[in-house]
Motif scaffolding. Structure first.
Motif, short mmCIF file in Angstrom:
data_model
loop_
_atom_site.label_atom_id
_atom_site.label_comp_id
_atom_site.label_asym_id
_atom_site.label_seq_id
_atom_site.Cartn_x
_atom_site.Cartn_y
_atom_site.Cartn_z
N ARG A 112 0.83 -1.20 0.00
CA ARG A 112 0.00 0.00 0.00
C ARG A 112 0.87 1.25 0.00
NH1 ARG A 112 -5.60 -1.64 0.42
NH2 ARG A 112 -5.85 0.60 0.23
N LEU A 113 0.37 2.26 -0.65
CA LEU A 113 1.06 3.56 -0.68
C LEU A 113 -0.01 4.64 -0.62
CD1 LEU A 113 3.93 4.73 -2.99
CD2 LEU A 113 1.82 6.05 -2.95
N LEU A 114 0.26 5.64 0.19
CA LEU A 114 -0.67 6.77 0.31
C LEU A 114 0.04 8.05 -0.08
CD1 LEU A 114 -3.34 8.04 1.30
CD2 LEU A 114 -2.43 7.96 3.64
N ALA A 115 -0.57 8.79 -0.98
CA ALA A 115 0.03 10.05 -1.41
C ALA A 115 -0.96 11.19 -1.18
CB ALA A 115 0.40 9.98 -2.88
N PHE A 116 -0.42 12.36 -0.91
CA PHE A 116 -1.23 13.57 -0.74
C PHE A 116 -0.82 14.58 -1.80
CE2 PHE A 116 -1.43 11.58 3.39
CZ PHE A 116 -2.73 11.80 3.81
N ALA A 117 -1.80 15.18 -2.42
CA ALA A 117 -1.52 16.19 -3.44
C ALA A 117 -1.95 17.57 -2.95
CB ALA A 117 -2.28 15.86 -4.73
N ALA A 171 8.60 -5.70 -5.18
CA ALA A 171 7.90 -5.97 -6.45
C ALA A 171 6.59 -6.70 -6.18
CB ALA A 171 8.80 -6.81 -7.35
N GLY A 172 5.64 -6.51 -7.06
CA GLY A 172 4.32 -7.14 -6.90
C GLY A 172 3.24 -6.11 -7.10
N VAL A 173 2.08 -6.43 -6.55
CA VAL A 173 0.94 -5.53 -6.74
C VAL A 173 1.03 -4.35 -5.77
CG1 VAL A 173 -1.57 -5.32 -6.60
CG2 VAL A 173 -0.53 -7.39 -7.56
N LEU A 174 0.86 -3.16 -6.32
CA LEU A 174 0.84 -1.93 -5.52
C LEU A 174 -0.57 -1.34 -5.59
CD1 LEU A 174 2.63 0.43 -4.09
CD2 LEU A 174 2.36 1.55 -6.31
N VAL A 175 -1.12 -1.04 -4.43
CA VAL A 175 -2.37 -0.28 -4.39
C VAL A 175 -2.04 1.09 -3.83
CG1 VAL A 175 -4.67 -0.09 -3.37
CG2 VAL A 175 -3.82 -2.32 -4.11
N ALA A 176 -2.22 2.11 -4.66
CA ALA A 176 -1.87 3.46 -4.24
C ALA A 176 -3.14 4.31 -4.15
CB ALA A 176 -0.90 4.09 -5.22
N GLU A 177 -3.19 5.13 -3.10
CA GLU A 177 -4.31 6.05 -2.93
C GLU A 177 -3.79 7.48 -3.01
OE1 GLU A 177 -7.31 4.01 0.20
OE2 GLU A 177 -5.24 4.19 0.86
N LEU A 178 -4.58 8.34 -3.60
CA LEU A 178 -4.24 9.76 -3.66
C LEU A 178 -5.34 10.56 -2.97
CD1 LEU A 178 -2.35 12.05 -4.77
CD2 LEU A 178 -4.06 12.31 -6.59
N LYS A 179 -4.96 11.28 -1.92
CA LYS A 179 -5.90 12.21 -1.29
C LYS A 179 -5.55 13.61 -1.80
CE LYS A 179 -8.93 13.78 1.75
NZ LYS A 179 -8.54 15.10 2.03
N ASN A 180 -6.52 14.24 -2.41
CA ASN A 180 -6.27 15.58 -2.95
C ASN A 180 -6.58 16.64 -1.90
OD1 ASN A 180 -6.04 17.94 -4.33
ND2 ASN A 180 -7.38 17.38 -6.03
N ASN A 181 -5.52 17.16 -1.28
CA ASN A 181 -5.66 18.22 -0.29
C ASN A 181 -5.64 19.61 -0.93
OD1 ASN A 181 -5.82 16.49 1.85
ND2 ASN A 181 -3.80 16.93 2.69
N GLY A 182 -5.45 19.64 -2.23
CA GLY A 182 -5.31 20.93 -2.90
C GLY A 182 -6.64 21.53 -3.29
N GLU A 183 -6.56 22.66 -3.98
CA GLU A 183 -7.77 23.31 -4.47
C GLU A 183 -8.05 22.95 -5.92
OE1 GLU A 183 -7.24 27.46 -3.74
OE2 GLU A 183 -7.19 27.19 -1.57
N ASP A 184 -6.99 22.59 -6.65
CA ASP A 184 -7.16 22.20 -8.05
C ASP A 184 -7.40 20.70 -8.16
OD1 ASP A 184 -6.45 24.80 -8.47
OD2 ASP A 184 -4.41 24.36 -9.18
N ASP A 185 -7.79 20.25 -9.36
CA ASP A 185 -7.84 18.82 -9.64
C ASP A 185 -6.42 18.29 -9.75
OD1 ASP A 185 -10.53 19.09 -9.81
OD2 ASP A 185 -10.65 18.93 -12.00
N SER A 197 -1.66 -0.27 8.69
CA SER A 197 -0.51 0.41 8.10
C SER A 197 -0.89 1.88 7.97
CB SER A 197 -0.21 -0.21 6.72
OG SER A 197 0.91 0.41 6.14
N PRO A 198 -0.92 2.59 9.09
CA PRO A 198 -1.54 3.93 9.10
C PRO A 198 -0.92 4.94 8.15
CG PRO A 198 -0.45 3.45 11.20
CD PRO A 198 -0.45 2.18 10.41
N ALA A 199 0.38 4.82 7.90
CA ALA A 199 1.01 5.82 7.01
C ALA A 199 0.72 5.53 5.55
CB ALA A 199 2.51 5.85 7.24
N ASN A 200 0.37 4.28 5.25
CA ASN A 200 0.27 3.87 3.84
C ASN A 200 -1.16 3.61 3.35
OD1 ASN A 200 3.15 3.75 3.29
ND2 ASN A 200 3.17 2.01 4.70
N GLN A 201 -2.11 3.70 4.24
CA GLN A 201 -3.48 3.39 3.83
C GLN A 201 -4.43 4.43 4.39
OE1 GLN A 201 -4.13 -0.77 4.10
NE2 GLN A 201 -6.25 -0.65 3.43
N TYR A 202 -5.19 5.05 3.52
CA TYR A 202 -6.04 6.16 3.93
C TYR A 202 -7.05 5.72 4.99
CZ TYR A 202 -8.75 10.43 3.61
OH TYR A 202 -9.37 11.61 3.92
N GLY A 203 -7.14 6.49 6.06
CA GLY A 203 -8.11 6.22 7.12
C GLY A 203 -7.55 5.39 8.26
#
Lengths: 111, 436
Positions: free
Chosen positions: A16-21, A35-49, B61-67
């Motif tokens: 898992r990976l969490l990113a903030f924009a 290596a393997g499957v990555l599930v990444a989430e993006l939380k948009n903290n900005g004002e733009d898309d 995994s608090p840093a890597n998963q939203y919520g």
């Protein structure tokens, strides 16, 4: 006689990976991943898309969240081989303005 | 409250207001109220107990998963063995309200949370100095990047208005501008995520702040604010406000201010006075503090011996209006009646229903269970919560009437478990469950 070993044969859970924009930063929770499957989430903290896309070592975009609106959460799922990837926002000139982060994917131990 | 004696009722209130509610065994112990206050103020031993949180069978995994940052904190409230430390950590989060909606970095937010925990019962001056240097705070209020050429006033303004003195309480706009100059020089590099202090970007000139003159630096601003005569009464009232919705009696405020200043800004003596004072235990039969959502949810989990196994709590807390790490603004959360909007209250009811889901299947209750036994079983499940006389009477009546005349086999199979589902739901989410 063969004995089944489910723990060895089961595929590992996605990384898992969490990113903030925001304007114009892209902060990712990790700089490396196995290596393997990555599930990444993006939380948009900005004002733009914004979006979150994965560019492979050959420079090709191989996965994207699609456009994530202000305050929203986007998600992508992609299988990654070892190599140096770049996470970017592909909208407008956001990458040039600083919305990029490197993700180094390493071979799994024992793989 | 539920206790048969005033002492027992005081203990129950202490658990709710200075912690995240009691587990059933916490109310059965032989400790006196004074013993418990002492334990709360002098925590010892392991900080957590019970199974670690898992969602979908995996550790958080608090840093890597939203919520999952929210779940991580909720878990500490549920499994925590040092209730006052946990509660004060959250109270300080509200006081130094910093939101990840702007910070955008769970690790920085969790680092700030660790700082708040470290000084939860400690010295306010030390905590305030740590907050000036805290990365999440520096991003949140634009302290990082504030330079002598363009001092940013955000942090200085909130530092006086919310963190140390109170709105329009002994400072001027000029004090804010001058303090902002003293606070310049902090840096943050987004690529390397490194914080620092660059003397070249610091305004080293003379400043006039709160009636004092000098070549003040960032940490001097803390001392100047704390030494101001308006600080101690403001902070003591703020701390009191986390434990009671009532205005503190003037004689108590005097005691608190005296204990706080004479100890050199220690928080523990202030807490000791608050938790021991009769004013905190007024009207035990008519509790008037609305449980904040995190207290309500963590308390419900503690009452029922439930641990974190689902991420549903994240959106439920969100809908109730209180998502840890995401206060609505720098003022923190509004308290008391603000928690009881129609939609938030509905979500509280739904949270209890979610906890009870499938807890009693049809056919699980024997036909010979009396109304008294049904109520007793339900009260035991719900952790022996306090109910008013009117509610207790209504529950007893419902327990009797809801199954009266329903003795066909299919009716026993369905209605008798239904009775206990309803009793549990009302005990966990009825009006009495919302106050402490």
């Amino acid at each position: 006689m063969l004995v089944s070993t489910p723990h060895q044969s089961a595929s590992p859970p996605p990384v898992r990976l969490l990113a903030f924009a925001s304007e114009f930063h892209l902060g990712a929770s990790r700089t490396s991943a196995p290596a393997g499957v990555l599930v990444a989430e993006l939380k948009n903290n900005g004002e733009d898309d914004h979006d979150l896309a994965v560019r492979n070592p050959r420079g090709r975009i191989i996965a994207s969240t699609g456009v994530v609106r202000h305050g929203a959460l986007g998600r992508l799922r992609v299988r990654l081989r070892p190599g140096r990837y770049v996470l970017v926002c592909t909208l407008a000139d956001h990458e040039a303005l600083g919305m990029r982060a490197v993700l180094v994917v390493r071979a799994r131990k024992g793989a | 409250m539920a206790g048969a004696t005033r002492e027992a009722a005081m203990i129950e209130r202490l658990w709710w207001r200075a912690g995240f509610g009691p587990r059933p065994r916490d109310l059965r112990g032989k400790r006196t109220h004074a013993d418990l206050v002492h334990e709360f103020l002098h925590p010892r031993g392991a900080t957590l107990e019970g199974p670690e949180p898992r969602v979908d069978g995996r550790p958080l995994s608090p840093a890597n998963q939203y919520g999952q940052d929210v779940l991580w904190w909720l878990d500490r409230m549920v499994r925590g063995r040092h209730p006052l430390v946990e509660r004060m950590t959250f109270n300080w989060h509200d006081h130094w309200a910093t939101s990840n909606d702007k910070v955008g970095d769970v690790k920085l937010m969790m680092r700030q949370q660790r700082t708040l925990r470290r000084y939860a019962l400690g010295n306010f001056r030390t905590l305030a100095r740590a907050m000036v240097r805290d990365g999440a705070m520096q991003i949140w209020l634009d302290l990082a990047g504030s330079s002598d050429e363009a001092p940013n006033e955000n942090f200085a303004r909130e530092f006086f208005e919310l963190f140390t003195l109170g709105a329009n309480n002994g400072y001027t706009e000029k004090d804010i501008r001058e303090a902002a100059r003293a606070l310049t020089g902090f840096t943050f590099d987004y690529d390397s995520k490194r914080f620092g202090f660059d003397p070249k970007q610091h305004d080293g000139g003379t400043k006039h702040i709160l009636g004092r003159r000098g070549r003040f630096g960032p940490l001097d601003v803390v001392d100047l604010a704390l030494e101001n005569r308006h600080h101690a009464p403001y902070l003591c009232k703020q701390v009191w406000g986390y434990f009671s919705p009532r205005t503190p009696p003037p004689r108590l405020v005097k005691q608190l201010v005296s204990a706080y200043t004479q100890s050199g800004y220690e928080i523990a003596p202030v807490l000791s006075l608050i938790l021991s004072d009769g004013a905190l235990y007024a009207d035990l039969e008519e509790p008037d503090m609305i449980k904040p959502p995190v207290v309500y949810v963590a308390g419900m989990l503690r009452q029922t011996g439930t641990y974190i196994t689902t991420d549903d709590w994240v959106w439920m807390l969100d809908q109730m209006g209180q998502r840890p790490f995401y206060p609505p603004n720098v003022s923190g959360w509004e308290q008391n009646e603000a928690w009881l909007s129609t939609s938030a209250l509905r979500m509280r009811f739904q949270a209890a229903a979610s906890l009870l889901h499938d807890a009693i299947e049809d056919g699980a209750i024997p036909a010979d269970r009396s109304p008294e036994q049904a109520l007793e079983h339900s009260r035991t499940y719900a952790g022996e919560p306090w109910t008013s006389k009117a509610t207790s009477s209504a529950l007893a009546s419902y327990s009797r009437l809801s199954v009266a005349g329903r003795d066909e086999k299919w009716e026993v199979k369905h209605y008798w478990p239904e009775r206990e589902r309803v009793l549990r739901q009302v005990l966990l989410a009825g009006p009495d469950a919302q106050v402490c």
